[in-house]
Motif scaffolding. Structure first.
Motif, PDB file in Angstrom:
ATOM      1  N   VAL A 154       0.844  -1.318   0.056  1.00 26.08           N
ATOM      2  CA  VAL A 154       0.049  -0.095   0.085  1.00 26.08           C
ATOM      3  C   VAL A 154       0.786   1.274  -0.069  1.00 26.08           C
ATOM      4  CG1 VAL A 154      -1.663   1.388   1.304  1.00 26.08           C
ATOM      5  CG2 VAL A 154      -1.932  -1.245   1.172  1.00 26.08           C
ATOM      6  N   SER A 155       1.950   1.269   0.619  1.00 21.88           N
ATOM      7  CA  SER A 155       2.905   2.458   0.676  1.00 21.88           C
ATOM      8  C   SER A 155       3.410   2.570  -0.446  1.00 21.88           C
ATOM      9  CB  SER A 155       4.057   2.233   1.914  1.00 21.88           C
ATOM     10  OG  SER A 155       3.453   2.040   3.128  1.00 21.88           O
ATOM     11  N   GLN A 156       4.062   1.668  -1.302  1.00 23.44           N
ATOM     12  CA  GLN A 156       4.391   1.747  -2.416  1.00 23.44           C
ATOM     13  C   GLN A 156       3.401   2.332  -3.330  1.00 23.44           C
ATOM     14  OE1 GLN A 156       6.137  -2.233  -3.193  1.00 23.44           O
ATOM     15  NE2 GLN A 156       7.938  -1.912  -2.201  1.00 23.44           N
ATOM     16  N   LYS A 157       2.354   1.929  -3.460  1.00 30.83           N
ATOM     17  CA  LYS A 157       1.227   2.396  -4.355  1.00 30.83           C
ATOM     18  C   LYS A 157       1.039   3.783  -4.072  1.00 30.83           C
ATOM     19  CE  LYS A 157      -1.284  -1.960  -5.193  1.00 30.83           C
ATOM     20  NZ  LYS A 157      -2.783  -2.334  -5.190  1.00 30.83           N
ATOM     21  N   ARG A 158       0.877   4.221  -2.738  1.00 30.81           N
ATOM     22  CA  ARG A 158       0.761   5.574  -2.392  1.00 30.81           C
ATOM     23  C   ARG A 158       1.771   6.688  -2.561  1.00 30.81           C
ATOM     24  NH1 ARG A 158      -0.341   6.516   3.801  1.00 30.81           N
ATOM     25  NH2 ARG A 158      -2.303   5.347   3.195  1.00 30.81           N
ATOM     26  N   SER A 159       3.299   5.960  -2.785  1.00 31.16           N
ATOM     27  CA  SER A 159       4.251   6.733  -2.830  1.00 31.16           C
ATOM     28  C   SER A 159       4.360   6.990  -4.480  1.00 31.16           C
ATOM     29  CB  SER A 159       5.623   5.727  -2.550  1.00 31.16           C
ATOM     30  OG  SER A 159       5.650   5.611  -1.110  1.00 31.16           O
ATOM     31  N   ASP A 160       3.955   5.810  -5.479  1.00 36.83           N
ATOM     32  CA  ASP A 160       3.877   5.882  -6.792  1.00 36.83           C
ATOM     33  C   ASP A 160       2.987   7.048  -7.171  1.00 36.83           C
ATOM     34  OD1 ASP A 160       5.838   4.026  -6.950  1.00 36.83           O
ATOM     35  OD2 ASP A 160       4.224   2.440  -7.403  1.00 36.83           O
ATOM     36  N   ARG A 161       1.701   6.918  -6.392  1.00 29.37           N
ATOM     37  CA  ARG A 161       0.654   8.106  -6.691  1.00 29.37           C
ATOM     38  C   ARG A 161       1.219   9.308  -6.498  1.00 29.37           C
ATOM     39  NH1 ARG A 161      -2.997   6.212  -3.731  1.00 29.37           N
ATOM     40  NH2 ARG A 161      -2.932   7.567  -2.015  1.00 29.37           N
ATOM     41  N   HIS A 162       1.755   9.617  -5.396  1.00 32.80           N
ATOM     42  CA  HIS A 162       2.302  10.794  -4.843  1.00 32.80           C
ATOM     43  C   HIS A 162       3.714  11.256  -5.843  1.00 32.80           C
ATOM     44  CE1 HIS A 162      -0.130  11.130  -1.432  1.00 32.80           C
ATOM     45  NE2 HIS A 162       0.848  10.293  -0.606  1.00 32.80           N
ATOM     46  N   ILE A 163       4.141  10.347  -6.208  1.00 32.81           N
ATOM     47  CA  ILE A 163       5.343  10.532  -7.415  1.00 32.81           C
ATOM     48  C   ILE A 163       4.775  11.153  -8.644  1.00 32.81           C
ATOM     49  CG2 ILE A 163       7.052   9.626  -8.786  1.00 32.81           C
ATOM     50  CD1 ILE A 163       7.886   7.698  -6.443  1.00 32.81           C
ATOM     51  N   THR A 164       3.756  10.331  -9.215  1.00 30.69           N
ATOM     52  CA  THR A 164       2.938  10.748 -10.179  1.00 30.69           C
ATOM     53  C   THR A 164       2.443  12.394 -10.246  1.00 30.69           C
ATOM     54  OG1 THR A 164       2.324   8.614 -10.707  1.00 30.69           O
ATOM     55  CG2 THR A 164       1.022  10.365 -11.866  1.00 30.69           C
ATOM     56  N   ASN A 165       1.673  12.774  -8.874  1.00 33.01           N
ATOM     57  CA  ASN A 165       1.155  13.780  -8.661  1.00 33.01           C
ATOM     58  C   ASN A 165       2.296  14.907  -8.618  1.00 33.01           C
ATOM     59  OD1 ASN A 165      -1.448  12.966  -8.416  1.00 33.01           O
ATOM     60  ND2 ASN A 165      -1.486  12.641  -6.249  1.00 33.01           N
ATOM     61  N   ALA A 166       3.399  14.205  -7.962  1.00 31.90           N
ATOM     62  CA  ALA A 166       4.514  15.620  -8.035  1.00 31.90           C
ATOM     63  C   ALA A 166       4.940  15.776  -9.246  1.00 31.90           C
ATOM     64  CB  ALA A 166       5.702  15.081  -7.145  1.00 31.90           C
ATOM     65  N   ILE A 167       5.028  14.862 -10.512  1.00 32.83           N
ATOM     66  CA  ILE A 167       5.488  15.035 -11.743  1.00 32.83           C
ATOM     67  C   ILE A 167       4.536  15.955 -12.311  1.00 32.83           C
ATOM     68  CG2 ILE A 167       5.858  13.971 -13.904  1.00 32.83           C
ATOM     69  CD1 ILE A 167       6.854  11.562 -12.404  1.00 32.83           C
ATOM     70  N   ARG A 168       3.233  15.894 -12.162  1.00 35.26           N
ATOM     71  CA  ARG A 168       2.239  16.662 -12.647  1.00 35.26           C
ATOM     72  C   ARG A 168       2.543  18.122 -12.237  1.00 35.26           C
ATOM     73  NH1 ARG A 168      -3.043  12.924 -12.200  1.00 35.26           N
ATOM     74  NH2 ARG A 168      -2.600  11.258 -13.651  1.00 35.26           N
ATOM     75  N   LEU A 169       2.516  18.077 -10.949  1.00 35.60           N
ATOM     76  CA  LEU A 169       2.707  19.352 -10.072  1.00 35.60           C
ATOM     77  C   LEU A 169       3.889  20.151 -10.702  1.00 35.60           C
ATOM     78  CD1 LEU A 169       1.804  21.423  -7.881  1.00 35.60           C
ATOM     79  CD2 LEU A 169       3.166  20.315  -6.292  1.00 35.60           C
ATOM     80  N   ILE A 170       4.733  19.313 -10.868  1.00 34.24           N
ATOM     81  CA  ILE A 170       6.292  19.914 -11.427  1.00 34.24           C
ATOM     82  C   ILE A 170       6.000  20.710 -12.885  1.00 34.24           C
ATOM     83  CG2 ILE A 170       8.599  19.482 -12.299  1.00 34.24           C
ATOM     84  CD1 ILE A 170       8.805  17.561  -9.960  1.00 34.24           C
ATOM     85  N   PHE A 171       5.372  19.720 -13.562  1.00 34.45           N
ATOM     86  CA  PHE A 171       4.913  20.131 -15.173  1.00 34.45           C
ATOM     87  C   PHE A 171       3.933  21.418 -14.916  1.00 34.45           C
ATOM     88  CE2 PHE A 171       1.940  20.066 -18.408  1.00 34.45           C
ATOM     89  CZ  PHE A 171       2.704  20.152 -19.578  1.00 34.45           C
ATOM     90  N   ILE A 172       2.756  21.200 -13.917  1.00 32.74           N
ATOM     91  CA  ILE A 172       2.163  22.648 -14.096  1.00 32.74           C
ATOM     92  C   ILE A 172       2.978  23.958 -13.431  1.00 32.74           C
ATOM     93  CG2 ILE A 172       0.092  23.362 -12.715  1.00 32.74           C
ATOM     94  CD1 ILE A 172      -1.022  20.594 -12.721  1.00 32.74           C
ATOM     95  N   SER A 173       3.836  23.509 -12.594  1.00 32.04           N
ATOM     96  CA  SER A 173       4.522  24.580 -11.995  1.00 32.04           C
ATOM     97  C   SER A 173       5.399  25.157 -13.096  1.00 32.04           C
ATOM     98  CB  SER A 173       5.109  24.207 -10.916  1.00 32.04           C
ATOM     99  OG  SER A 173       4.217  23.742  -9.692  1.00 32.04           O
TER     100      SER A 173
END
Length: 567
Positions: A154-173
């Motif tokens: 579960v933690s790995q999936k959550r980390s993957d999701r956060h990484i994906t969100n972070a990548i999107r956030l970096i792109f948007i930023s």
């Protein structure tokens, strides 16, 4: 209204960008926090799995060691140490803590079985119990490991999701940052060009304002909100007589004609409140030499960059000559109105005089003409003498009428007769002396009460007025009682009121009131009256600004009231 400032425009333009950046920052903080929590959970799960494997392997080795060697205390201490470390890792997980307690009790049971060397229990049964305990420990450890592996997944999936969100956030930023930087560059370039153009326009405007201000044909000034002259042009000095330095040492309130200040304050207050952009009104200033100067004042409010009121721009146009001409024109118009009214009165009087002449002269002239015709046809001297006597009587009547008309005309035309300070008691006494015989015959008594002893009026006319009114009171007295005449004077709002009151036979005003002061109007027969005295009296008074009215009742008496203007 004050203009919107550049800083305000900049803030309004970038407010959405600022809000977006704040939202991205908050989202970034939440993402990092959740990623950190997921990472901590994964690390904790890995440690728990590692400790659980260590406990499992040490327990197997320990059991094997106990079966071959009675020295088992060393491995037991290592297991207890690992178990204690695992308890610290899962201290916030009640279910795991419960399982660890069960595992500890099981290991304690296994320890007690291994340490009971003196028991009489058969060897095979003892080893059976050890195998059962070992099985329980293995199952519990495997359960631990399974649960933690699920948590780790579960933690790995959550980390993957956060990484994906972070990548999107970096792109948007990155996109927002690049767009913001580009917007800032474009806005800065446009602002720079606009400011440069504005600066050029401002310089041009300042040059124009300088020439308009200083070379203007009307007075121009910059005035503070408190009323202090900040800058004036040369034309204001010409209008007010003060030099520029003298004016700038004063306020406009100091040289304003004070009765004009309420209007001035009201108009300036309306401009300050924003009710109008510009106000224009007429007011008066004191010239340096003390004279009043009329100006047409135009006031405009100039705002500061922050939108607050800065100062006034005032324009002064000298209208003193125009005001003087208007005043003179108004006076001339009033004079023309008076002259016109006077001319109308003169025409009316001449028309009335013409009718009087035609009426009063036609009868005697026709009589004389007729008697002359009869004189030609007369046969005897007696007839001729009688006609000549009749012609003589008619001629005297015609002459008397002409004299009366000439006297009336003279009064009407003679406006320039000088005014005298007339002593009312003196005139009364003089009139009494002239009428001494009539007064004695009528046993008349004259009483006076002059609260105003003297009046300003042509003396010759006032004496005539007194003579006419007193002689009328004597003539129209009651035959069965002495005549009483009361004459008084009193002040009345710039006038003097004279009253002549008697106890004579009176006049029926309902019947004769409209004809009271008309020529040749007689109201009592048998008194040898011609109806001229009151007409002359009224003309004498009105020609010199006075007036007369009458109050009377038959059998009670008559009161004549005269009003004389006094200057």
């Amino acid at each position: 209204m004050p203009p919107i400032l550049f800083r305000q425009k900049l803030l309004l333009g970038f407010l959405p960008v600022i809000a977006m950046m704040m939202g991205i920052a908050w989202f970034s903080y939440k993402t990092v926090e959740e990623s950190r929590q997921a990472s901590d959970l994964a690390e904790q799960s890995i440690l728990i799995i590692s400790k659980a494997h260590s406990i499992s392997s040490k327990t197997v080795k320990w059991q094997h060691h106990e079966r071959t060697n009675s020295q088992w205390r060393g491995p037991k201490a290592a297991i207890d140490s690992e178990l204690h470390a695992l308890q610290l890792l899962v201290s916030d997980k009640p279910a795991q803590v419960y399982r660890l307690k069960k595992l500890g009790s099981t290991i304690a049971l296994l320890d007690s079985l291994n340490s009971d060397a003196q028991t009489a229990e058969p060897f095979s049964r003892k080893h059976h119990r050890l195998d059962s305990a070992n099985t329980v420990i293995s199952e519990m450890v495997n359960t631990f490991i399974t649960n933690e592996e699920k948590l780790l997944t579960v933690s790995q999936k959550r980390s993957d999701r956060h990484i994906t969100n972070a990548i999107r956030l970096i792109f948007i930023s990155s996109f927002v940052t690049i767009a913001t930087v580009i917007s800032l560059i474009v806005f800065t370039l446009r602002t720079f060009r606009a400011k440069r153009k504005l600066r050029e326009e401002l310089q041009l405007s300042e040059r124009k304002f300088y020439h308009v201000f200083n070379d203007s044909g009307i007075g121009m000034a910059i005035v503070s909100l408190e009323g202090k002259w900040l800058q004036v042009n040369n034309h204001i000095s010409k209008i007010l007589g003060y030099s520029a330095d003298e004016l700038m040492a004063k306020t406009y309130q100091e040289i304003t004609y004070q009765p004009d200040m309420p209007l001035d304050d009201m108009m300036v207050a309306r401009v300050l409140k924003g009710e109008m952009n510009t106000c224009k009104f007429e007011k008066r200033y004191y010239h340096k030499n003390g004279q009043l100067v009329w100006v047409l004042l135009t006031v405009s409010l100039i705002y500061n960059e922050d939108g607050t009121p800065g100062f006034f721009v005032s324009q002064l146009e000298d209208i003193s000559e125009i005001k003087k001409m208007i005043s003179e024109l108004e006076m001339k118009n009033k004079s023309l109105v008076r002259i016109s009214e006077d001319l109308k009165g003169k025409v009316s009087q001449l028309e009335e005089f013409n009718r009087i002449v035609a009426h009063n002269l036609r009868g005697p002239a026709s009589s004389i003409e007729m008697m002359l015709s009869m004189l030609t046809d007369a046969e005897t001297s007696e007839e001729k003498d009688e006609l000549m006597h009749m012609i003589l009587v008619s001629s005297k009547t015609l002459n008397t009428t002409l004299n009366d008309l000439m006297q009336i005309l003279e009064i009407r035309l003679n406006h320039d007769i000088p005014y005298d300070i007339c002593d009312l008691q003196e005139i009364t006494d003089k009139t009494s002396n002239l009428l001494q015989g009539e007064l004695l015959k009528a046993k008349a008594l004259i009483q006076t009460n002059f609260k105003v002893p003297t009046v300003s009026f042509p003396k010759i006319y006032l004496e005539s007025i007194f003579y006419n009114l007193i002689s009328n009171s004597i003539k129209y007295r009651k035959q069965n009682q002495p005549a009483t005449i009361f004459i008084s004077s009193e002040p009345l709002a710039g006038q003097v009121r004279l009253t002549f009151q008697d106890n004579g036979i009176g006049i029926d005003l309902n019947m004769h009131g409209k004809n009271m002061f008309k020529l040749n109007k007689v109201f009592h027969k048998g008194y040898n009256s011609r109806g001229v005295g009151l007409f002359i009296t009224k003309n004498q008074l009105e020609t010199h600004g006075g007036s007369i009215r009458v109050e009377s009742q038959p059998g009670v008496g008559t009161t004549f009231i005269i009003y004389l203007n006094q200057t």
